[in-house]
Design a protein around this motif. Structure first.
Motif, short mmCIF file in Angstrom:
data_model
loop_
_atom_site.label_atom_id
_atom_site.label_comp_id
_atom_site.label_asym_id
_atom_site.label_seq_id
_atom_site.Cartn_x
_atom_site.Cartn_y
_atom_site.Cartn_z
N ALA A 45 14.18 -6.95 8.66
CA ALA A 45 14.18 -7.27 10.09
C ALA A 45 13.45 -6.20 10.91
CB ALA A 45 15.62 -7.43 10.59
N ALA A 46 13.69 -4.93 10.60
CA ALA A 46 13.10 -3.84 11.37
C ALA A 46 11.58 -3.79 11.24
CB ALA A 46 13.68 -2.50 10.91
N PHE A 47 11.06 -4.13 10.06
CA PHE A 47 9.62 -4.01 9.82
C PHE A 47 8.90 -5.35 9.77
CE2 PHE A 47 11.46 -0.09 8.22
CZ PHE A 47 10.64 0.85 8.81
N GLY A 48 9.64 -6.44 9.94
CA GLY A 48 9.02 -7.76 9.86
C GLY A 48 8.40 -8.01 8.50
N GLU A 93 1.62 4.22 0.51
CA GLU A 93 1.24 3.03 1.26
C GLU A 93 -0.11 2.49 0.81
OE1 GLU A 93 1.83 1.70 5.90
OE2 GLU A 93 1.31 3.78 5.49
N VAL A 94 -0.17 1.17 0.67
CA VAL A 94 -1.40 0.47 0.31
C VAL A 94 -1.60 -0.64 1.36
CG1 VAL A 94 -2.59 -0.88 -1.47
CG2 VAL A 94 -0.96 0.91 -2.14
N PRO A 95 -2.47 -0.41 2.34
CA PRO A 95 -2.64 -1.40 3.42
C PRO A 95 -3.20 -2.74 2.97
CG PRO A 95 -3.44 0.76 4.12
CD PRO A 95 -3.18 0.84 2.63
N ASP A 96 -4.11 -2.74 1.97
CA ASP A 96 -4.65 -3.99 1.43
C ASP A 96 -4.94 -3.80 -0.05
OD1 ASP A 96 -6.03 -6.30 0.72
OD2 ASP A 96 -7.29 -6.31 2.51
N ALA A 97 -4.05 -4.34 -0.87
CA ALA A 97 -4.17 -4.14 -2.33
C ALA A 97 -5.45 -4.73 -2.90
CB ALA A 97 -2.95 -4.74 -3.03
N THR A 98 -6.02 -5.75 -2.25
CA THR A 98 -7.25 -6.35 -2.76
C THR A 98 -8.44 -5.41 -2.62
OG1 THR A 98 -7.84 -7.46 -0.70
CG2 THR A 98 -6.43 -8.69 -2.23
N LEU A 99 -8.32 -4.42 -1.74
CA LEU A 99 -9.41 -3.47 -1.51
C LEU A 99 -9.19 -2.14 -2.22
CD1 LEU A 99 -10.00 -4.08 2.31
CD2 LEU A 99 -11.15 -5.16 0.36
N GLY A 132 13.20 5.70 -7.82
CA GLY A 132 12.62 4.42 -7.41
C GLY A 132 12.16 4.49 -5.97
N THR A 133 12.11 3.31 -5.35
CA THR A 133 11.66 3.25 -3.95
C THR A 133 12.45 2.20 -3.18
OG1 THR A 133 9.99 1.52 -4.23
CG2 THR A 133 9.26 3.80 -4.60
N LEU A 134 12.44 2.36 -1.88
CA LEU A 134 12.75 1.29 -0.95
C LEU A 134 11.38 0.85 -0.48
CD1 LEU A 134 14.55 -0.46 0.87
CD2 LEU A 134 14.49 1.41 2.55
N CYS A 135 11.00 -0.38 -0.82
CA CYS A 135 9.62 -0.76 -0.51
C CYS A 135 9.54 -2.02 0.33
CB CYS A 135 8.79 -0.91 -1.78
SG CYS A 135 9.33 -2.17 -2.91
N LEU A 136 8.50 -2.02 1.16
CA LEU A 136 8.14 -3.15 2.01
C LEU A 136 6.92 -3.81 1.40
CD1 LEU A 136 8.10 -1.23 5.43
CD2 LEU A 136 10.08 -2.33 4.32
N ILE A 137 6.94 -5.14 1.30
CA ILE A 137 5.81 -5.87 0.73
C ILE A 137 5.47 -7.04 1.64
CG2 ILE A 137 5.09 -7.32 -1.23
CD1 ILE A 137 6.94 -5.59 -2.98
N ASP A 138 4.17 -7.28 1.80
CA ASP A 138 3.71 -8.43 2.58
C ASP A 138 2.58 -9.12 1.84
OD1 ASP A 138 3.25 -10.31 4.62
OD2 ASP A 138 3.41 -8.80 6.20
N THR A 139 2.41 -10.39 2.12
CA THR A 139 1.32 -11.17 1.53
C THR A 139 0.07 -11.09 2.39
OG1 THR A 139 2.14 -13.14 2.64
CG2 THR A 139 2.87 -12.77 0.37
N LYS A 140 0.15 -10.32 3.47
CA LYS A 140 -1.00 -10.09 4.35
C LYS A 140 -1.25 -8.59 4.45
CE LYS A 140 0.96 -13.46 7.20
NZ LYS A 140 1.71 -13.61 8.36
N PRO A 141 -2.51 -8.19 4.56
CA PRO A 141 -2.77 -6.76 4.79
C PRO A 141 -2.14 -6.32 6.11
CG PRO A 141 -4.80 -7.93 4.24
CD PRO A 141 -3.74 -8.98 4.46
N GLN A 143 -1.73 -2.73 8.95
CA GLN A 143 -2.14 -1.38 9.35
C GLN A 143 -1.11 -0.40 8.79
OE1 GLN A 143 -4.97 -0.45 11.02
NE2 GLN A 143 -5.47 -2.60 10.64
N PRO A 144 -1.52 0.83 8.51
CA PRO A 144 -0.55 1.83 8.05
C PRO A 144 0.59 2.02 9.06
CG PRO A 144 -2.78 2.62 7.74
CD PRO A 144 -2.88 1.35 8.55
N LEU A 145 1.74 2.39 8.56
CA LEU A 145 2.90 2.64 9.41
C LEU A 145 2.60 3.82 10.34
CD1 LEU A 145 5.75 2.45 6.73
CD2 LEU A 145 5.16 0.70 8.43
N ASP A 146 3.13 3.75 11.55
CA ASP A 146 2.99 4.89 12.46
C ASP A 146 4.11 5.89 12.15
OD1 ASP A 146 5.36 4.10 13.79
OD2 ASP A 146 4.25 3.06 15.37
N GLY A 147 4.08 7.02 12.83
CA GLY A 147 5.04 8.09 12.56
C GLY A 147 6.49 7.67 12.72
#
Length: 188
Positions: A45-48, A93-99, A132-141, A143-147
């Motif tokens: 919810a916090a990061f959409g 962080e990987v903003p766009d894995a395809t790139l 391990g990690t707490l990770c966020l994943i999206d199917t769309k590229p 922008q990097p997270l801000d501070g």
């Protein structure tokens, strides 16, 4: 021409100790832990983010102790983004894995769940091991997270570690034999 290869993460230098720390948590492949489930829902919810995972990286697989937006409970370590994150003290962080040549040919990018964006905050035990990690994943590229977002994700990751370590302590105490001091002192 599309990229069809990807980079498998190297083992961290402290791999033997890291795996021992993970084993000591007694959480790998356990039933759902409601507090972890709540934390991944909160992060989503916090990061959409449509997918949020508590990923624990084992010897040959990464297992999801909690998850939102992904039906699989584990994936092979060889395709794990989270295994790469173990090498970073900060958010990986990987903003766009395809790139990104490390991931463009990864089956998790080419096929379901079609990862485009990944951000993984390390889960660092009190002994200093990244399990391990707490990770966020999206199917769309993205922008990097801000501070501020980075700080929030790191706070949530710390809450995950506290929950996991609390779980381990509770289950360690339950498995320990009772302390029968009267038997040692002869009183009773």
């Amino acid at each position: 021409m599309p990229i069809t290869s990807f980079t498998i993460a190297e083992e961290p230098a402290d791999e033997v100790e890291r795996l021992a720390a993970l084993d000591a948590l007694r959480i790998f492949n356990t039933a759902s832990i409601p507090d972890l489930d709540a934390l991944v829902r909160r992060a989503s919810a916090a990061f959409g983010a449509p997918t949020v995972l508590v990923s624990l990286v084992g010897r040959e697989q990464q297992w999801f102790a909690a998850r939102v937006g992904l039906k699989d409970s584990s994936t092979p370590r060889t395709v794990s983004f989270c295994a790469h994150a173990l090498h970073s003290d900060a958010i990986f962080e990987v903003p766009d894995a395809t790139l990104d040549a490390r991931f463009a040919g990864n089956p998790l990018v080419l096929d379901e769940p079609r990862i485009r964006y990944y951000a993984g905050a390390p889960l660092v035990t009190n002994e200093g091991y990244k399990v391990g990690t707490l990770c966020l994943i999206d199917t769309k590229p993205r922008q990097p997270l801000d501070g501020a977002d980075r700080a929030h994700l790191l706070r949530l990751a710390r809450a995950v570690v506290e929950t996991i370590e609390g779980y381990a302590e509770d289950h360690s105490a339950a498995a320990a034999p009772p302390d029968d001091s009267s038997a040692r002192t002869g009183s009773g």
